[in-house]
Design a protein around this motif. Sequence first.
Motif, PDB file in Angstrom:
ATOM      1  N   VAL A   1       0.711  -1.078  -0.008  1.00  0.00           N
ATOM      2  CA  VAL A   1      -0.088  -0.008  -0.064  1.00  0.00           C
ATOM      3  C   VAL A   1       0.805   1.153  -0.117  1.00  0.00           C
ATOM      4  CG1 VAL A   1      -1.746   1.290   1.290  1.00  0.00           C
ATOM      5  CG2 VAL A   1      -1.899  -1.210   1.314  1.00  0.00           C
ATOM      6  N   VAL A   2       2.030   1.157   0.814  1.00  0.00           N
ATOM      7  CA  VAL A   2       2.835   2.361   0.629  1.00  0.00           C
ATOM      8  C   VAL A   2       3.346   2.703  -0.727  1.00  0.00           C
ATOM      9  CG1 VAL A   2       5.010   3.190   1.611  1.00  0.00           C
ATOM     10  CG2 VAL A   2       3.707   1.717   3.039  1.00  0.00           C
ATOM     11  N   GLY A   3       3.819   1.793  -1.225  1.00  0.00           N
ATOM     12  CA  GLY A   3       4.357   1.713  -2.545  1.00  0.00           C
ATOM     13  C   GLY A   3       3.375   2.561  -3.748  1.00  0.00           C
ATOM     14  N   LYS A   4       1.954   1.919  -3.636  1.00  0.00           N
ATOM     15  CA  LYS A   4       1.072   2.311  -4.539  1.00  0.00           C
ATOM     16  C   LYS A   4       0.574   3.910  -4.044  1.00  0.00           C
ATOM     17  CE  LYS A   4      -0.877  -2.688  -4.990  1.00  0.00           C
ATOM     18  NZ  LYS A   4      -1.999  -3.343  -4.901  1.00  0.00           N
ATOM     19  N   LEU A   5       0.518   4.219  -2.805  1.00  0.00           N
ATOM     20  CA  LEU A   5       0.079   5.316  -2.285  1.00  0.00           C
ATOM     21  C   LEU A   5       1.029   6.249  -2.721  1.00  0.00           C
ATOM     22  CD1 LEU A   5      -2.022   7.211  -0.717  1.00  0.00           C
ATOM     23  CD2 LEU A   5      -0.959   6.511   0.962  1.00  0.00           C
ATOM     24  N   TRP A   6       2.401   6.053  -2.593  1.00  0.00           N
ATOM     25  CA  TRP A   6       3.472   6.843  -3.015  1.00  0.00           C
ATOM     26  C   TRP A   6       3.445   7.190  -4.326  1.00  0.00           C
ATOM     27  CZ3 TRP A   6       8.993   4.932  -3.638  1.00  0.00           C
ATOM     28  CH2 TRP A   6       9.866   5.952  -3.767  1.00  0.00           C
ATOM     29  N   VAL A   7       3.359   6.057  -5.215  1.00  0.00           N
ATOM     30  CA  VAL A   7       3.415   6.275  -6.857  1.00  0.00           C
ATOM     31  C   VAL A   7       2.320   7.270  -7.188  1.00  0.00           C
ATOM     32  CG1 VAL A   7       3.143   4.967  -8.836  1.00  0.00           C
ATOM     33  CG2 VAL A   7       4.659   4.154  -7.027  1.00  0.00           C
ATOM     34  N   THR A   8       1.193   6.967  -6.583  1.00  0.00           N
ATOM     35  CA  THR A   8      -0.079   7.590  -6.995  1.00  0.00           C
ATOM     36  C   THR A   8       0.000   9.138  -6.578  1.00  0.00           C
ATOM     37  OG1 THR A   8      -1.573   5.821  -6.418  1.00  0.00           O
ATOM     38  CG2 THR A   8      -2.641   8.038  -6.409  1.00  0.00           C
ATOM     39  N   ILE A   9       0.645   9.489  -5.398  1.00  0.00           N
ATOM     40  CA  ILE A   9       0.975  10.949  -5.263  1.00  0.00           C
ATOM     41  C   ILE A   9       2.045  11.395  -6.143  1.00  0.00           C
ATOM     42  CG2 ILE A   9       1.765  12.478  -3.295  1.00  0.00           C
ATOM     43  CD1 ILE A   9       0.651  10.652  -1.370  1.00  0.00           C
ATOM     44  N   LEU A  10       3.135  10.542  -6.628  1.00  0.00           N
ATOM     45  CA  LEU A  10       4.026  11.347  -7.378  1.00  0.00           C
ATOM     46  C   LEU A  10       3.591  11.312  -8.587  1.00  0.00           C
ATOM     47  CD1 LEU A  10       7.077   9.028  -6.622  1.00  0.00           C
ATOM     48  CD2 LEU A  10       6.589  11.438  -5.775  1.00  0.00           C
ATOM     49  N   LEU A  11       2.587  10.548  -9.174  1.00  0.00           N
ATOM     50  CA  LEU A  11       2.126  10.805 -10.412  1.00  0.00           C
ATOM     51  C   LEU A  11       1.287  11.958 -10.648  1.00  0.00           C
ATOM     52  CD1 LEU A  11       1.279   6.914 -11.717  1.00  0.00           C
ATOM     53  CD2 LEU A  11       2.911   8.468 -12.477  1.00  0.00           C
ATOM     54  N   LEU A  12       0.246  12.259  -9.436  1.00  0.00           N
ATOM     55  CA  LEU A  12      -0.441  13.386  -9.449  1.00  0.00           C
ATOM     56  C   LEU A  12       0.327  14.595  -9.303  1.00  0.00           C
ATOM     57  CD1 LEU A  12      -3.221  14.431  -9.163  1.00  0.00           C
ATOM     58  CD2 LEU A  12      -3.339  14.029  -6.612  1.00  0.00           C
ATOM     59  N   VAL A  13       1.444  14.463  -8.574  1.00  0.00           N
ATOM     60  CA  VAL A  13       2.107  15.673  -8.298  1.00  0.00           C
ATOM     61  C   VAL A  13       2.835  16.244  -9.574  1.00  0.00           C
ATOM     62  CG1 VAL A  13       3.947  16.854  -7.263  1.00  0.00           C
ATOM     63  CG2 VAL A  13       2.306  15.734  -5.879  1.00  0.00           C
ATOM     64  N   SER A  14       3.506  14.994 -10.202  1.00  0.00           N
ATOM     65  CA  SER A  14       4.128  15.136 -11.467  1.00  0.00           C
ATOM     66  C   SER A  14       3.286  15.609 -12.643  1.00  0.00           C
ATOM     67  CB  SER A  14       4.870  13.627 -11.895  1.00  0.00           C
ATOM     68  OG  SER A  14       5.563  13.105 -10.860  1.00  0.00           O
ATOM     69  N   PHE A  15       2.258  15.256 -12.581  1.00  0.00           N
ATOM     70  CA  PHE A  15       1.243  15.632 -13.851  1.00  0.00           C
ATOM     71  C   PHE A  15       1.152  17.033 -13.393  1.00  0.00           C
ATOM     72  CE2 PHE A  15      -3.103  16.649 -14.996  1.00  0.00           C
ATOM     73  CZ  PHE A  15      -2.801  16.493 -16.328  1.00  0.00           C
ATOM     74  N   VAL A  16       0.728  17.413 -12.353  1.00  0.00           N
ATOM     75  CA  VAL A  16       0.448  18.833 -11.856  1.00  0.00           C
ATOM     76  C   VAL A  16       1.770  19.933 -12.271  1.00  0.00           C
ATOM     77  CG1 VAL A  16      -0.116  20.620  -9.781  1.00  0.00           C
ATOM     78  CG2 VAL A  16      -1.229  18.301 -10.084  1.00  0.00           C
ATOM     79  N   LEU A  17       2.827  19.392 -11.771  1.00  0.00           N
ATOM     80  CA  LEU A  17       4.061  20.094 -12.004  1.00  0.00           C
ATOM     81  C   LEU A  17       4.405  20.245 -13.474  1.00  0.00           C
ATOM     82  CD1 LEU A  17       6.631  18.525  -9.229  1.00  0.00           C
ATOM     83  CD2 LEU A  17       5.668  21.124  -9.489  1.00  0.00           C
ATOM     84  N   PHE A  18       4.019  19.179 -14.091  1.00  0.00           N
ATOM     85  CA  PHE A  18       4.260  19.180 -15.708  1.00  0.00           C
ATOM     86  C   PHE A  18       3.354  20.142 -16.533  1.00  0.00           C
ATOM     87  CE2 PHE A  18       3.133  17.723 -19.976  1.00  0.00           C
ATOM     88  CZ  PHE A  18       4.181  17.751 -20.514  1.00  0.00           C
ATOM     89  N   VAL A  19       2.071  20.158 -16.090  1.00  0.00           N
ATOM     90  CA  VAL A  19       1.176  21.171 -16.649  1.00  0.00           C
ATOM     91  C   VAL A  19       1.673  22.637 -16.280  1.00  0.00           C
ATOM     92  CG1 VAL A  19      -1.214  22.037 -16.456  1.00  0.00           C
ATOM     93  CG2 VAL A  19      -0.633  19.407 -16.889  1.00  0.00           C
ATOM     94  N   PHE A  20       1.910  22.796 -14.761  1.00  0.00           N
ATOM     95  CA  PHE A  20       2.362  24.070 -14.240  1.00  0.00           C
ATOM     96  C   PHE A  20       3.616  24.489 -15.080  1.00  0.00           C
ATOM     97  CE2 PHE A  20       5.104  26.611 -11.353  1.00  0.00           C
ATOM     98  CZ  PHE A  20       4.254  27.476 -11.205  1.00  0.00           C
ATOM     99  N   THR A  21       4.605  23.535 -15.200  1.00  0.00           N
ATOM    100  CA  THR A  21       5.976  24.068 -15.778  1.00  0.00           C
ATOM    101  C   THR A  21       5.564  24.394 -17.317  1.00  0.00           C
ATOM    102  OG1 THR A  21       7.070  22.535 -14.563  1.00  0.00           O
ATOM    103  CG2 THR A  21       8.080  23.394 -16.680  1.00  0.00           C
ATOM    104  N   VAL A  22       4.825  23.702 -18.059  1.00  0.00           N
ATOM    105  CA  VAL A  22       4.317  24.120 -19.620  1.00  0.00           C
ATOM    106  C   VAL A  22       3.813  25.385 -19.553  1.00  0.00           C
ATOM    107  CG1 VAL A  22       3.195  23.552 -21.623  1.00  0.00           C
ATOM    108  CG2 VAL A  22       4.448  21.643 -20.231  1.00  0.00           C
ATOM    109  N   LEU A  23       2.823  25.595 -18.717  1.00  0.00           N
ATOM    110  CA  LEU A  23       1.969  26.585 -18.709  1.00  0.00           C
ATOM    111  C   LEU A  23       2.872  27.822 -18.416  1.00  0.00           C
ATOM    112  CD1 LEU A  23      -1.419  25.571 -17.208  1.00  0.00           C
ATOM    113  CD2 LEU A  23      -0.700  26.158 -19.692  1.00  0.00           C
ATOM    114  N   MET A  24       3.664  27.828 -17.208  1.00  0.00           N
ATOM    115  CA  MET A  24       4.615  28.730 -16.770  1.00  0.00           C
ATOM    116  C   MET A  24       5.541  29.302 -17.734  1.00  0.00           C
ATOM    117  SD  MET A  24       5.409  31.000 -14.510  1.00  0.00           S
ATOM    118  CE  MET A  24       4.777  30.290 -13.033  1.00  0.00           C
ATOM    119  N   LEU A  25       6.290  28.149 -18.560  1.00  0.00           N
ATOM    120  CA  LEU A  25       7.048  28.454 -19.727  1.00  0.00           C
ATOM    121  C   LEU A  25       6.613  29.409 -20.595  1.00  0.00           C
ATOM    122  CD1 LEU A  25       9.238  25.268 -19.765  1.00  0.00           C
ATOM    123  CD2 LEU A  25       9.950  27.232 -18.803  1.00  0.00           C
ATOM    124  N   GLU A  26       5.523  28.839 -21.159  1.00  0.00           N
ATOM    125  CA  GLU A  26       4.609  29.505 -22.093  1.00  0.00           C
ATOM    126  C   GLU A  26       4.232  30.944 -21.710  1.00  0.00           C
ATOM    127  OE1 GLU A  26       2.950  29.918 -25.843  1.00  0.00           O
ATOM    128  OE2 GLU A  26       4.014  28.090 -25.084  1.00  0.00           O
TER     129      GLU A  26
END
Length: 591
Positions: A8-33
């Motif tokens: 459960v630790v790994g799955k919850l960890w990966v889920t949070i990382l994927l969610l934050v990574s997606f948010v950071l990716f969108v934020f980075t693209v929009l910020m660079l634009e």
Amino acid sequence: MNRIWNSVVGKLWVTILLLVSFVLFVFTVLMLEFLQNYHVQQAESSLRQTAHTIASLYDEEQLDSKTESMLEDILPEGTNALVANTSRDIVMALQDGKNQKEIEQTILDNKAFAKVYSTTEPIVKELLMPSYSEQEAMDTYLVLAFPLNGESEMHGAVFMYQNPEALHKTSRETTKIVLLAAIIAFVLTTFFAFFLSSRITLPLRKMRETAIELSKGKFDNKVVASQNDEIGQLANAFNQMGRQLKHNLEVINQEKEQVSNILTSMTDAVITFNSDSTILLSNPPAEKLLQMWFVNKGSQSSEPLPPEIYHMLDHVLVFEDKLEEEIEMHGAYYSITISPLYGGNSVRGAVAVIRDMTEQHRLEKLRSDFIANVSHELRTPIAMLQGYSEAILDEVVTTEEDRNEMIRIIYDESQRMGRLVSELLDLARMEAGHMMLNTETYPLNTVFERITQKFAQVAKEKHVNLIFTSEFEPHETVVLDEDRIEQVLTNLIDNAIRHTLEDGTVSVKVEREETFVKVLVQDSGVGIPQEDLPYVFERFYKADKARTRSKGGTGLGLAIARNIVKAHSGNIMVDSVEGQGTTFTFYLPLR
């Protein structure tokens, strides 16, 4: 590593990382634009201000060397300017870098800037022109065309373009800062996500470990509920479940042990069947019965039970009715009761209680035979006593000799009745375990030879050869009750002589067999039928089925002999071939 991803630790960890990574990716693209657009707007604004300054200077005074020097000071670093007149000729060029002529020609030839000579509105375009820093390369420039002396119908224009390296450098620096911030955010998110997931799942992992211990039967382990949230409530519920499970298992084990003890202590055989007639449970007496039936049936059938029981079982399962019967199988008698077992509203099987009635039948037969035999044995002497006594009373006899003969017969028959009653009482006491042995140490050969020689005269009168042999030395002794053993051996030798024809042989052999004295009484007489051998040691057994008085005896001698030998911790057996003779063998322990 696999344990982390599967936990459960790994799955919850990966889920949070994927969610934050997606948010950071969108934020980075929009910020660079956004920053890219911002830099373009800043560059355009800077170009407008510079162009407006140049246009103002140009409108106030004609361009000369002094004005050109002033304009070079005004231009920001990396910004180039071209001033064109109404004829679209370059009157002043403030440029640096390579490909200056190609850049000028590209700007003047672009049709998008044709309106700048007749309008008061500046025109901004992105153009692909030769590179500022490389000879053969192309680059994208932001070009601003600003009108001069807009009051005239036709006027000149100022063309401003900025070195793209400056814009690219700013964009790269901004991108580095944004990416660095994203990487730092990702690392911090990874750390805090793992810490948070571990913190949340720690009670769950403890509950998993406790559940594994519970599955192994360790019900004393508990989960420590350090929180008062849903997980803490779950831990309390888990502990309560463990206590309840332990209590229920203890109750089930107690009930199971009670049922097991009841089934084990039962003398009746109990077998539980499934709905498809397969055996689910059986107690020790049932196991013995099943083994006996299996041996008896041999390889004739693969079924563990006799077909009679399966017929009864099918009847109970089909008609859902209790069935009680007494059947005879392989010479044995069984009382069988089969009852259905219900699971809800349907029959899920049946239970059979089997009682071996063979011994009861045998005892009942012995009782009836005993009554018949005693009646038969007593009827003849009683009839003779009554007949001869009536003859004497009625003075039928006339001579004293006849009267004495009748009195002698009456006396003999009364003696016979007395012996019968006495032997019956002795046998009853022996079978009840009330027989007392007066054991002493005797010379072995002396005892058995003396008893044998008692019948030497009787054997001689019947023309039977009586032989005694022994393997023991004269000094060897044995511990026994001499009177009782004499009673046994007397009965065996007397029977052997009475059932041996003239010129036959009766031999008494005393042999050693390990720690026992083996005594054999053999004769060459008529023998005993094989079907009668199992009943030889029962009361009132006689080889002569007609019970002729010429053979004598009451039929109790062998039964008494068996009890005496058993009282000496020995054993007695018989072997016979009809028409060839009989051998009685009994063993006495050497002490």
